[in-house]
Scaffold this motif. Structure first.
Motif, short mmCIF file in Angstrom:
data_model
loop_
_atom_site.label_atom_id
_atom_site.label_comp_id
_atom_site.label_asym_id
_atom_site.label_seq_id
_atom_site.Cartn_x
_atom_site.Cartn_y
_atom_site.Cartn_z
N TYR A 139 0.83 -1.07 -0.08
CA TYR A 139 0.30 -0.04 0.08
C TYR A 139 1.09 1.24 0.37
O TYR A 139 1.89 1.19 0.72
CB TYR A 139 -0.97 -0.11 1.66
N ASP A 140 0.20 2.09 -0.89
CA ASP A 140 0.93 4.50 -0.73
C ASP A 140 0.37 4.53 0.62
O ASP A 140 -0.77 5.44 0.34
CB ASP A 140 1.05 4.41 -1.79
N LEU A 141 0.62 4.13 1.41
CA LEU A 141 0.17 4.65 2.48
C LEU A 141 0.00 6.45 2.69
O LEU A 141 -0.42 7.19 3.37
CB LEU A 141 1.34 4.84 4.04
N SER A 142 0.80 7.42 1.78
CA SER A 142 0.57 9.09 1.67
C SER A 142 -0.35 8.74 1.13
O SER A 142 -1.12 10.51 0.53
CB SER A 142 1.96 9.26 0.55
N ASN A 143 -0.98 8.03 0.00
CA ASN A 143 -2.20 8.78 -0.69
C ASN A 143 -3.48 7.94 0.40
O ASN A 143 -3.23 7.50 0.94
CB ASN A 143 -2.36 7.09 -1.10
N SER A 144 -4.17 9.11 0.49
CA SER A 144 -5.03 9.46 1.41
C SER A 144 -6.52 8.80 1.20
O SER A 144 -7.34 8.14 2.11
CB SER A 144 -5.96 11.23 1.54
N GLN A 145 -7.08 8.84 -0.30
CA GLN A 145 -7.67 7.59 -0.13
C GLN A 145 -7.54 5.87 -0.29
O GLN A 145 -8.56 5.48 0.33
CB GLN A 145 -7.84 7.43 -2.44
N LEU A 146 -6.31 6.36 -0.27
CA LEU A 146 -5.80 4.24 1.11
C LEU A 146 -6.15 4.84 2.08
O LEU A 146 -6.79 3.54 1.81
CB LEU A 146 -4.36 3.56 0.29
N ARG A 147 -5.70 5.31 2.36
CA ARG A 147 -5.22 5.76 3.79
C ARG A 147 -7.66 5.20 4.59
O ARG A 147 -7.80 4.22 5.31
CB ARG A 147 -5.00 6.60 4.75
#
Length: 388
Positions: A139-147
């Motif tokens: 996961y790209d944890l810098s992506n707010s939608q992913l979080r």
């Protein structure tokens, strides 16, 4: 009586309401009467009635990834079915739902939501997203939608009354500066680490104060052995305890881990200490993941039990729990259900904290005396008869 077919699939679609009256201090049941035990397990299919009865003996249980997905179409469904079955027998059992904070595992119903998130996965300069062990996405944890997606999946599951909290794995990978740094670049690694810290703060807000957050976070590889990150969480699971990394020698590494576990336990944090019967060479990237080895007999298991159990007892406080095992999967055989005679021995409360001289530790309990020498890698547990 519970059977694997007792719950209809439609019963798990809408979680039961959270009991908002449950105080945050409602930690797992604990007693010094016997060795306090922890269970961490996964099974691709349904647990049998016998297995559910066995699981109900444990005060603290994590249902790991891939749980029940082959029979119930998703990990969420399999986890809820198993959790509710255990609660039917032992309502006091504390059950944790597993989520990895960085490694993308299949089998989750929530994964469908990732289709609508652009840039959800990390990738290298060639666009390859299979970065974890060269076969799994991260996961790209810098992506707010992913979080937001990750948070929502936890919030939905912890809204069910059978789930007492979440077990968060992958923290070491998220926080280790070198992990995936070469593949994704230094800037992106820094951004994902910042995203991790934000996600942990957001997770507490999302699931509320009445659900537990237990993480795989205490590890002697960190400057302060993970204690610097523990404020996010109600406690820590420990693994890789005996695999020294970073050029630190074995006894110094283990001593640092003991000190961290003692500090966390004395702060009132939940401790779920895991160890293998054997300690094979750690060949994972940066020495992060732990491998496990089989033991061939109960006699060999009892012999291998002594050293890790003694380490645990040197550190244990109220709400510390112990698990020794050959791996987390219940798919292959019933060895995960091995119950050793020591588990039935009276223990009693400790008379005080452990004493330390060099790399030697000792501690007394009402019915046992524990001694450990981590430099020699030896330990003894002398059990006293009830009459003495």
């Amino acid at each position: 009586m519970w059977t694997p077919d007792s719950f209809a699939l439609d019963a798990i679609e809408m979680p039961q309401a959270t009991d908002d009256t449950k105080p945050k201090t409602a930690y797992p049941e604990f007693t010094w009467d016997r060795i306090p035990l922890y269970m961490h397990v996964r099974k691709a299919k349904s647990f049998t009635a016998e297995e559910i009865r066995f699981l109900s003996k444990f005060p603290l249980i994590t249902f790991e990834k891939a749980n029940g997905h082959e029979d119930h179409d998703s990990v969420e469904a399999g986890t809820l079915i198993a959790a509710r079955a255990v609660k039917e027998i032992n309502p006091k059992a504390t059950i944790l739902y597993y989520r990895n904070v960085i490694v993308h595992y299949g089998g989750y119903a929530a994964n469908k939501g990732l289709e609508d998130i652009s840039g959800a996965m990390l990738h290298d300069d060639r666009g390859n997203t299979k970065l974890v062990r060269n076969r799994i996405s991260a996961y790209d944890l810098s992506n707010s939608q992913l979080r937001d997606w990750w948070l929502n999946s936890c919030k939905i599951m912890t809204a069910d009354a059978s789930i007492d909290g979440i077990f968060i794995d992958g923290n070491i990978k998220a926080l280790e500066p070198g992990y995936l740094r070469r593949q994704i670049g230094a800037n992106k690694k820094e951004q994902t680490m910042d995203g991790y810290h934000l996600l942990m703060k957001q997770t507490r807000e999302a699931i509320g104060p009445n659900k537990l957050m237990i993480s795989n976070i205490l590890r002697a590889r960190f400057d302060d052995a993970g204690l610097e990150y523990l404020d996010y969480f109600d406690g820590s699971y420990l693994e890789g305890f005996f695999h020294n990394v970073g050029g630190v020698n074995y006894e110094e590494y283990v001593a640092k881990g003991i000190d961290a576990m003692q500090q966390a336990a004395r702060q009132g944090k939940i401790i779920a200490f895991n160890a293998g019967f054997n300690t094979p060479e750690n060949t994972s990237a940066l020495g992060i993941d732990e491998s496990h080895a089989k033991v061939n007999s109960d006699e060999a298991a009892r012999e291998a039990l002594i050293f890790p159990l003694a380490i645990f007892l040197i550190c244990a406080e109220e709400h510390s729990y112990f698990r020794i095992h050959e791996g987390y999967s219940a798919d292959e055989d019933d060895r995960w259900m091995r119950w050793l005679p020591e588990y039935d021995r009276p223990l009693g409360p400790p008379s005080g904290p452990a004493t330390k001289v060099g790399f030697r530790y000792s501690r007394k309990f009402q019915h046992a005396t524990v001694q450990v020498d981590i430099q020699k890698r030896t330990a003894s547990i002398q059990w006293q008869d009830l009459e003495s």
